[in-house]
Design an enzyme around this catalytic site. Structure first.
Site, PDB file in Angstrom:
ATOM      1  N   SER A  37      -5.003   3.575   9.137  1.00  0.00           N
ATOM      2  CA  SER A  37      -5.103   2.116   9.251  1.00  0.00           C
ATOM      3  C   SER A  37      -4.201   1.586  10.351  1.00  0.00           C
ATOM      4  CB  SER A  37      -4.682   1.454   7.930  1.00  0.00           C
ATOM      5  OG  SER A  37      -5.690   1.600   6.979  1.00  0.00           O
ATOM      6  N   HIS A  68      -9.891  -0.188  11.229  1.00  0.00           N
ATOM      7  CA  HIS A  68     -10.657   1.056  11.430  1.00  0.00           C
ATOM      8  C   HIS A  68     -11.874   0.712  12.289  1.00  0.00           C
ATOM      9  CE1 HIS A  68      -8.489   3.594   8.456  1.00  0.00           C
ATOM     10  NE2 HIS A  68      -8.197   2.407   7.953  1.00  0.00           N
ATOM     11  N   HIS A  90     -13.183   5.713   3.277  1.00  0.00           N
ATOM     12  CA  HIS A  90     -12.411   5.796   2.040  1.00  0.00           C
ATOM     13  C   HIS A  90     -13.365   5.747   0.845  1.00  0.00           C
ATOM     14  CE1 HIS A  90      -9.954   3.699   5.098  1.00  0.00           C
ATOM     15  NE2 HIS A  90      -8.910   4.324   4.578  1.00  0.00           N
ATOM     16  N   TYR A  92     -12.857   4.166  -1.858  1.00  0.00           N
ATOM     17  CA  TYR A  92     -12.932   2.806  -2.429  1.00  0.00           C
ATOM     18  C   TYR A  92     -13.954   1.928  -1.713  1.00  0.00           C
ATOM     19  CZ  TYR A  92      -9.799   1.332   1.403  1.00  0.00           C
ATOM     20  OH  TYR A  92      -9.255   1.086   2.647  1.00  0.00           O
ATOM     21  N   GLU A  93     -14.420   2.356  -0.524  1.00  0.00           N
ATOM     22  CA  GLU A  93     -15.474   1.594   0.159  1.00  0.00           C
ATOM     23  C   GLU A  93     -16.822   1.809  -0.543  1.00  0.00           C
ATOM     24  OE1 GLU A  93     -15.138   1.734   4.704  1.00  0.00           O
ATOM     25  OE2 GLU A  93     -13.702   3.273   4.094  1.00  0.00           O
ATOM     26  N   ALA A 120      -1.566   5.337   6.864  1.00  0.00           N
ATOM     27  CA  ALA A 120      -0.534   4.363   6.502  1.00  0.00           C
ATOM     28  C   ALA A 120      -0.273   4.556   5.020  1.00  0.00           C
ATOM     29  CB  ALA A 120      -1.056   2.958   6.772  1.00  0.00           C
ATOM     30  N   MET A 223      -4.434   5.882  -0.024  1.00  0.00           N
ATOM     31  CA  MET A 223      -5.783   5.898  -0.613  1.00  0.00           C
ATOM     32  C   MET A 223      -6.747   6.750   0.218  1.00  0.00           C
ATOM     33  SD  MET A 223      -6.008   1.778  -1.145  1.00  0.00           S
ATOM     34  CE  MET A 223      -4.541   0.824  -1.554  1.00  0.00           C
ATOM     35  N   SER A 224      -6.202   7.736   0.919  1.00  0.00           N
ATOM     36  CA  SER A 224      -7.068   8.511   1.820  1.00  0.00           C
ATOM     37  C   SER A 224      -6.568   9.944   1.954  1.00  0.00           C
ATOM     38  CB  SER A 224      -7.099   7.844   3.207  1.00  0.00           C
ATOM     39  OG  SER A 224      -5.845   7.999   3.851  1.00  0.00           O
ATOM     40  N   ASN A 247       5.188   0.279   4.241  1.00  0.00           N
ATOM     41  CA  ASN A 247       5.764  -0.640   3.243  1.00  0.00           C
ATOM     42  C   ASN A 247       6.457   0.205   2.187  1.00  0.00           C
ATOM     43  OD1 ASN A 247       2.797   0.047   2.669  1.00  0.00           O
ATOM     44  ND2 ASN A 247       3.507  -0.612   0.651  1.00  0.00           N
ATOM     45  N   HIS A 261      -2.462  -5.619   3.068  1.00  0.00           N
ATOM     46  CA  HIS A 261      -3.036  -4.847   4.175  1.00  0.00           C
ATOM     47  C   HIS A 261      -2.621  -5.451   5.519  1.00  0.00           C
ATOM     48  CE1 HIS A 261      -5.590  -1.820   5.896  1.00  0.00           C
ATOM     49  NE2 HIS A 261      -6.412  -2.696   6.450  1.00  0.00           N
TER      50      HIS A 261
HETATM   51  O1  LIG Z   1      -4.998   5.769   4.580  1.00  0.00           O
HETATM   52  P1  LIG Z   1      -5.304   4.779   5.634  1.00  0.00           P
HETATM   53  O2  LIG Z   1      -6.719   4.817   6.075  1.00  0.00           O
HETATM   54  O3  LIG Z   1      -4.347   4.871   6.792  1.00  0.00           O
HETATM   55  O4  LIG Z   1      -5.106   3.311   5.001  1.00  0.00           O
HETATM   56  C1  LIG Z   1      -4.156   2.941   4.020  1.00  0.00           C
HETATM   57  O5  LIG Z   1      -4.004   1.553   4.166  1.00  0.00           O
HETATM   58  C2  LIG Z   1      -4.984   0.862   3.352  1.00  0.00           C
HETATM   59  C3  LIG Z   1      -4.261  -0.106   2.463  1.00  0.00           C
HETATM   60  O6  LIG Z   1      -3.478  -0.985   3.171  1.00  0.00           O
HETATM   61  C4  LIG Z   1      -5.689   1.938   2.537  1.00  0.00           C
HETATM   62  O7  LIG Z   1      -6.923   2.265   3.104  1.00  0.00           O
HETATM   63  C5  LIG Z   1      -4.713   3.081   2.614  1.00  0.00           C
HETATM   64  O8  LIG Z   1      -5.318   4.327   2.380  1.00  0.00           O
HETATM   65  N1  LIG Z   2      -1.856   3.198  -2.508  1.00  0.00           N
HETATM   66  C1  LIG Z   2      -1.229   2.681  -1.454  1.00  0.00           C
HETATM   67  N2  LIG Z   2      -1.780   2.762  -0.246  1.00  0.00           N
HETATM   68  C2  LIG Z   2      -1.109   2.243   0.785  1.00  0.00           C
HETATM   69  N3  LIG Z   2      -1.424   2.202   2.081  1.00  0.00           N
HETATM   70  C3  LIG Z   2      -0.415   1.587   2.737  1.00  0.00           C
HETATM   71  N4  LIG Z   2       0.524   1.223   1.876  1.00  0.00           N
HETATM   72  C4  LIG Z   2       0.105   1.622   0.658  1.00  0.00           C
HETATM   73  C5  LIG Z   2       0.692   1.535  -0.652  1.00  0.00           C
HETATM   74  O1  LIG Z   2       1.778   1.000  -0.872  1.00  0.00           O
HETATM   75  N5  LIG Z   2      -0.017   2.087  -1.663  1.00  0.00           N
END
Ligand SMILES: O=P(O)(O)O[C@H]1O[C@H](CO)[C@@H](O)[C@H]1O
Ligand SMILES: Nc1nc2[nH]cnc2c(=O)[nH]1
Length: 301
Positions: A37, A68, A90, A92-93, A120, A223-224, A247, A261
């Site tokens: 991200s 993205h 992802h 979740y999409e 991220a 989440m990836s 974060n 985000h």
């Molecule tokens: O893992 P990438 O795609 O970098 O993105 C991260 O950031 C998003 C949440 O802010 C979620 O999609 C999480 O997985």
């Molecule tokens: N699950 C999760 N995904 C993230 N992607 C970027 N920051 C975070 C976070 O704090 N938690």
């Protein structure tokens, strides 16, 4: 009503896409890079670029998340042939595991040997600061432990074995090379190695959940990445994973942290240049001697 998702799990579908790309670029990438991200700038620094919007590539899914862009970029980084995903998919999409990981199988059929996947992530380790980089030493998949493995379903031996090993998911030589590259750039004060935990998303963690993840030994949450890594290992790619700590996960009811985000993207964009330098250095080192044994393992917290 949502349209039914195309089944991208078959060898033939992956090969059709690989053949389409091969017919349109003279590049033969050995390394694939997935931009997390807000980290799409990593692809912009490639030289001799050939760019393919995802919507032009047969069977490719579409990016739906901010940060993205949705482009496949072939080119050279430090003189080495690479292919970059400017945007990942992802679960979740609403995508299945085989759709999220479809590009990995296409890369493997194109002759890619190394996957560098970036993301991220929220920091769970108290030593981590926003803006730090964590090389992934190992992962925990809350998603996978719950049964959502991208390899679920019939196995085609042309793509990989039924039961792939995951204790060596993150290549120790690549990890050492990455740490050395970070040290050469003077980055050691903000670079760590640790455990990435994948959650389904798209909601961020509650405070109680973050505490559970810390107790489980996770250093960062996202989440990836994990589905990509599992499929990359299934088809025999070597993997380096890298998390940018965008974060800090809230772990106290009096803590001021609130994940968003927008904040994730702000930090990613601000740190993309450091990541570009690191990946350029690492790719140059990879090109020098792909499998040379590392002299002295370096330790980072
Ligand atoms: O893992 P990438 O795609 O970098 O993105 C991260 O950031 C998003 C949440 O802010 C979620 O999609 C999480 O997985
Ligand atoms: N699950 C999760 N995904 C993230 N992607 C970027 N920051 C975070 C976070 O704090 N938690």
């Amino acid at each position: 009503m949502a349209r039914a998702e195309e089944d991208r799990s078959s060898y033939e579908v992956c090969k059709e896409t690989a053949d389409w790309l091969r017919a349109r670029t003279a590049q033969h990438p050995k390394t694939a890079i997935i931009c997390g991200s807000g980290l799409g700038d990593l692809a912009d620094v490639l030289e001799k670029k050939a760019v393919f919007p995802y919507e032009d590539i047969p069977h490719f899914p579409r990016s739906t998340v901010a940060g993205h862009a949705g482009r496949l970029v072939f080119g050279e980084l430090s003189g080495q042939p690479c292919v970059c995903m400017q945007g990942r998919f992802h679960c979740y999409e609403g995508y299945s595991g085989s759709t999220v990981t479809f590009p990995i199988r296409v890369f493997s059929l194109l002759g890619v040997e190394v996957l560098i996947t970036t993301n991220a992530a929220g920091g769970l380790n108290h030593h981590f600061q926003v803006g730090d980089i964590m090389f992934i030493r190992d992962h925990i998949s809350m998603f996978g432990l719950g049964g959502q493995n991208p390899l679920r379903g019939p196995n085609d031996e042309r793509l990989g074995v039924r039961f792939p090993c995951m204790s060596d998911a993150y290549d120790p030589d690549l990890l050492s090379l990455a740490m050395e590259s970070a040290q050469e750039l003077g980055f050691q004060s903000f670079v760590h190695a640790g455990v990435y935990c994948m959650l389904a998303g798209p909601s961020y963690e509650t405070i109680a959940e973050s505490r559970v993840l810390q107790a489980l030994g996770a250093d960062a949450a996202g989440m990836s990445t994990v589905p990509e890594v599992i499929v990359a290992r299934h088809c025999g790619l070597r993997v380096l994973g890298l998390s940018l700590i965008t974060n800090r996960a809230a772990t106290s009811y009096s803590s001021p942290e609130e994940a968003s985000h927008e904040a994730v993207l702000r930090v990613s964009v601000a740190r993309a240049e450091a990541l570009c330098r690191l990946l350029a250095r690492l790719t140059a080192r990879l090109g020098e001697s792909p499998r040379a044994p590392r002299p002295q393992p370096l330790t980072f917290i």
